[in-house]
Design a protein around this motif. Structure first.
Motif, PDB file in Angstrom:
ATOM      1  N   PHE A  54       0.807  -1.102   0.085  1.00 38.42           N
ATOM      2  CA  PHE A  54      -0.041   0.078   0.188  1.00 38.42           C
ATOM      3  C   PHE A  54       0.931   1.173   0.096  1.00 38.42           C
ATOM      4  O   PHE A  54       1.630   1.252   0.671  1.00 38.42           O
ATOM      5  CB  PHE A  54      -0.774  -0.054   1.193  1.00 38.42           C
ATOM      6  N   ALA A  76      -9.175   2.987  -0.951  1.00 37.60           N
ATOM      7  CA  ALA A  76      -7.966   2.786  -1.561  1.00 37.60           C
ATOM      8  C   ALA A  76      -8.495   2.015  -2.728  1.00 37.60           C
ATOM      9  O   ALA A  76      -9.786   1.711  -2.995  1.00 37.60           O
ATOM     10  CB  ALA A  76      -7.373   1.931  -0.449  1.00 37.60           C
ATOM     11  N   TYR A 116      -1.468  -0.857  -5.186  1.00 33.05           N
ATOM     12  CA  TYR A 116      -2.338  -0.607  -4.190  1.00 33.05           C
ATOM     13  C   TYR A 116      -2.127   0.761  -3.369  1.00 33.05           C
ATOM     14  O   TYR A 116      -1.096   0.843  -2.967  1.00 33.05           O
ATOM     15  CB  TYR A 116      -2.393  -1.894  -3.178  1.00 33.05           C
ATOM     16  N   SER A 117      -3.094   1.799  -3.592  1.00 35.59           N
ATOM     17  CA  SER A 117      -2.953   3.119  -3.022  1.00 35.59           C
ATOM     18  C   SER A 117      -3.978   3.733  -2.643  1.00 35.59           C
ATOM     19  O   SER A 117      -5.317   3.292  -2.942  1.00 35.59           O
ATOM     20  CB  SER A 117      -1.998   3.827  -4.307  1.00 35.59           C
ATOM     21  N   MET A 118      -3.876   5.039  -2.031  1.00 34.54           N
ATOM     22  CA  MET A 118      -4.886   5.664  -1.549  1.00 34.54           C
ATOM     23  C   MET A 118      -5.525   6.591  -2.461  1.00 34.54           C
ATOM     24  O   MET A 118      -4.876   7.570  -3.303  1.00 34.54           O
ATOM     25  CB  MET A 118      -4.470   6.514  -0.367  1.00 34.54           C
ATOM     26  N   TRP A 121     -12.490   1.963   5.956  1.00 37.55           N
ATOM     27  CA  TRP A 121     -11.636   1.588   4.897  1.00 37.55           C
ATOM     28  C   TRP A 121     -12.168   0.891   3.864  1.00 37.55           C
ATOM     29  O   TRP A 121     -12.670  -0.209   4.094  1.00 37.55           O
ATOM     30  CB  TRP A 121     -10.335   1.029   5.545  1.00 37.55           C
ATOM     31  N   VAL A 137     -11.994  -0.525  -0.344  1.00 39.34           N
ATOM     32  CA  VAL A 137     -11.032  -0.902  -1.447  1.00 39.34           C
ATOM     33  C   VAL A 137     -11.918  -1.255  -2.564  1.00 39.34           C
ATOM     34  O   VAL A 137     -13.117  -2.111  -2.605  1.00 39.34           O
ATOM     35  CB  VAL A 137     -10.351  -2.008  -0.829  1.00 39.34           C
TER      36      VAL A 137
END
Length: 196
Positions: free
Chosen positions: A43, A79, A102-104, A152, A154
């Motif tokens: 991440f 994310a 995988y990132s914000m 959170w 995804v």
């Protein structure tokens, strides 16, 4: 029967945002550990398409106070993972597993504000007590509750280009308030607060 001028469910679906395939509530107390576990699978909190850390301390305080006082808006962070499916993990030569890309996508400023606050970098709620309260001064039940947390989320998209398209869709709308616009509303509040 639809006409050519009507928006159909299929036409709308072809432009829809990808669905969230995973969501978890993370308390502020657990957020540093959660981020560390996410970093272990690749991440990136501040990918190159993000604008960096831009909130002032005043904005960070305002956000923390908003949530601490029961505000429910702006608690979701999103994310994004690049892959063909939610299970597109990559096993590295050392045996570790990573999520590619995988990132914000949305929430860097909020997460950064929370991380600074839980490190006791600034106090909040100075209207209650002049010195305010640091995170370490919040009672344990307050700190462990999900009321002071983030959701959170995804999503998975097939390509990096799709990540960039999503980022633009998330961030192209809206205009930040100028200091003058906020001061105008503060003056209105001051005038009303003096009235019965």
């Amino acid at each position: 029967m639809t006409t050519t001028n009507e928006l159909t469910r299929d036409a709308l679906a072809s432009l829809s945002l990808p669905p969230c395939h995973y969501a978890v509530d993370v308390s502020w107390d657990d957020l540093p550990g959660h981020l560390e576990r996410e970093r272990e699978v690749g991440f990136d909190l501040l990918p190159d398409y993000q604008r960096g850390r831009v909130w002032t301390r005043e904005q960070q305080v305002a956000y923390i106070e908003h949530v601490a006082l029961g505000g429910e808006t702006a608690r979701d962070v999103t994310a994004v993972h690049v892959g063909q499916s939610v299970h597109d993990y990559v096993t590295c030569s050392d045996g570790t597993i990573t999520l590619p890309g995988y990132s914000m996508l949305d929430g860097v400023q909020r997460v950064t504000a929370i991380l600074s606050f839980v490190r006791d970098e600034f106090p909040v709620l100075t209207r209650i007590r002049p010195d305010g309260y640091l995170w370490s001064q919040f009672s344990r039940p307050l700190r462990r509750g999900t009321n002071l947390g983030v959701r959170w989320r995804v999503v998975t998209v097939p390509t990096v280009a799709d990540v960039l398209r999503l980022y633009l869709r998330f961030n192209a709308a809206g205009t930040p308030h100028t200091p003058e616009e906020l001061d105008r509303v503060r003056a209105m509040l001051a005038a009303k607060a003096g009235a019965p």
